[in-house]
Design an enzyme around this catalytic site. Structure first.
Site, mmCIF file in Angstrom:
data_model
loop_
_atom_site.group_PDB
_atom_site.id
_atom_site.type_symbol
_atom_site.label_atom_id
_atom_site.label_comp_id
_atom_site.label_asym_id
_atom_site.label_seq_id
_atom_site.Cartn_x
_atom_site.Cartn_y
_atom_site.Cartn_z
ATOM 1 N N ALA A 74 0.358 8.714 -4.827
ATOM 2 C CA ALA A 74 0.301 7.468 -4.062
ATOM 3 C C ALA A 74 -0.930 7.429 -3.168
ATOM 4 C CB ALA A 74 1.574 7.307 -3.230
ATOM 5 N N SER A 98 7.885 14.316 -2.213
ATOM 6 C CA SER A 98 7.818 14.618 -3.644
ATOM 7 C C SER A 98 6.346 14.750 -4.035
ATOM 8 C CB SER A 98 8.492 13.518 -4.474
ATOM 9 O OG SER A 98 7.624 12.419 -4.678
ATOM 10 N N PRO A 99 6.067 15.229 -5.267
ATOM 11 C CA PRO A 99 4.669 15.294 -5.709
ATOM 12 C C PRO A 99 4.013 13.926 -5.804
ATOM 13 C CG PRO A 99 6.183 15.885 -7.502
ATOM 14 C CD PRO A 99 6.989 15.816 -6.254
ATOM 15 N N LYS A 100 4.811 12.871 -5.800
ATOM 16 C CA LYS A 100 4.251 11.528 -5.894
ATOM 17 C C LYS A 100 3.500 11.129 -4.627
ATOM 18 C CE LYS A 100 5.879 10.914 -10.010
ATOM 19 N NZ LYS A 100 4.974 10.933 -11.183
ATOM 20 N N ASP A 101 3.691 11.878 -3.531
ATOM 21 C CA ASP A 101 2.871 11.636 -2.333
ATOM 22 C C ASP A 101 1.394 11.778 -2.660
ATOM 23 O OD1 ASP A 101 5.056 11.165 -0.756
ATOM 24 O OD2 ASP A 101 4.839 12.948 0.492
#
Length: 425
Positions: free
Chosen positions: A120, A114-117
């Site tokens: 993070a 996801s774009p949250k990679d």
């Protein structure tokens, strides 16, 4: 020729040959890249923090001086699979609108998908650079999340030598918490509560991180990732996602459409695009039912004047959409809010229909937030008219939404093929 003359001549020729070969070897070696410098440049490109050098003897880390590191296409760890995601033409939507509708495939980021990679990794890099995290020291990353950020953090925590403790609302799809457990994270599913309540999942994560650091009996320290407020969030998209899109489209973008879960994606991209393209690009917020951000963009307030932001004790209005939508403003949203030109409200029913459409027509199987983004992208394209280019974000796969969102969508081909008119009703 005398005996002495013959030997002198042979010695001269041998010396000349050795000298030539040594010079040629020196030139060859000088032309090769220095392995240490190459490894260092690759580490910098991949975001491996300078404050936390990776030792060849550290458990869980590969040898960064390996000759493979200097070869093109060989990355260092799972971190190297983050960013540079494909931008694809969504054929069916483009054909029916007359516009070029492009989806940035952020579900192909290789750590948490996801774009949250990006977020993070940015959070961890920042914390390591500031000395707040030390690999294999017992440090634990705490975060309150509806799922995707927690999955990315848990994956990268494993890669970097940390533990993860994730707090999430109990009404989120069980696939997310199940995956977090498999990744070795401590997971707490808490009852949904308003942000002013200390048992709100974000507040609880913050308090647990403080308690960890203050407790001498616990190894390491606790870090609150703070995805909603940290600058590491929007900067990940300002420095990564947006420049990639700009390069992939040669700067030919008429509109960028995205939802806001923390606000980092739309703010970082909006700020970059407005600086690069000015008024030539329109930034549009895609907002699900139950969120207050639509009113924030359109009218300047989240709720009615009698329900001031941050004071109303309320839970999020019920919606099947996960990952985007807020009932409060955040620092990450405020960073780019002045660059957002318009907002489009999308209902649960519209999101469900778009998910089915994308799977039936294009073989694109995505979750609820991506469906909201695509529906708003179509509405934006129809407003702009044929010939324009609209870019949106494909956030995550439908695999994480089987038990909730896709359970309501139903099976594809379970009913008559949907027409574009049916989709847009």
């Amino acid at each position: 020729m005398s005996y002495e003359s013959r030997h002198v001549a042979a010695a001269f020729l041998a010396g000349t040959t050795v000298t030539y070969l040594a010079f040629a070897a020196w030139q060859y070696l000088a032309s090769q890249p220095d392995q240490t410098q190459t490894a260092r440049r690759r580490r910098t490109k991949l975001g491996l923090a300078k404050s936390s050098p990776v030792s060849n003897k550290s458990p869980g880390h590969d040898d960064l001086n390996s000759p493979f590191i200097s070869q093109s296409g060989v990355g260092v760890g799972i971190e190297s699979t983050i960013s540079n995601t494909p931008l694809v033409l969504i054929k069916s939507l483009s054909e029916h609108t007359g516009c070029t509708i492009l989806g940035k495939c952020e579900f192909l980021n290789g750590a948490g998908n996801s774009p949250k990679d990006r977020v993070a990794l940015s959070i961890i890099n920042k914390a390591e650079a500031e000395g707040l995290l030390t690999p294999h020291s017992g440090d634990t990353i705490y975060e309150g999340t509806v799922g995707s950020t927690g999955i990315s953090l848990a994956t990268l925590a494993r890669a970097r030598g940390y533990k993860a403790h994730i707090l999430m609302p109990s009404d989120q799809a069980t696939e997310k918490s199940d995956l977090l457990v498999k990744l070795g994270a401590i997971v707490e599913r808490v009852t949904p509560a308003p942000i002013v309540d200390q048992m709100h999942f974000v507040n609880r994560a913050r308090n647990l991180a403080k308690d960890h650091t203050a407790n001498p009996q616990k190894p390491g320290r606790g870090l609150f990732a703070d995805q909603f407020e940290t600058d590491a969030n929007w900067r990940a998209h300002y420095e990564g996602t947006a420049p990639e899109i700009h390069e992939q489209t040669d700067g030919k973008i008429d509109a960028f459409v995205a939802g806001a879960g923390t606000g980092g994606t739309i703010s970082g991209c909006a700020k970059y695009f407005k600086e690069k393209l000015g008024a030539n690009v329109q930034v549009v917020l895609a907002d699900p039912q139950g969120s207050g951000l639509y009113n924030k963009v359109k009218h300047g307030v989240m709720f009615h004047g009698l329900e001031r932001e941050g004071t109303r004790r309320r839970q999020q209005v019920d919606t099947v959409v996960e990952g985007i939508g807020l009932t409060r403003s955040t620092r990450n949203f405020e960073i780019g809010s002045d660059h957002i030109d318009d907002a489009i409200k999308i209902t649960d029913g519209q999101a469900r229909k778009m998910a089915r459409w994308l799977c039936e027509k294009d073989g694109i199987f995505v979750g609820s937030s991506s469906s909201v983004n695509c529906y708003a992208a179509v509405k934006t394209a129809l407003q702009l008219g044929p010939g324009h280019t609209v870019v949106t974000i494909l956030c995550d796969s439908g695999m994480r939404h089987l038990s909730k969102f896709w359970k309501q969508v139903g099976d594809v081909d379970g009913e008559e093929d949907m027409t574009f008119e049916d989709l847009m009703k």
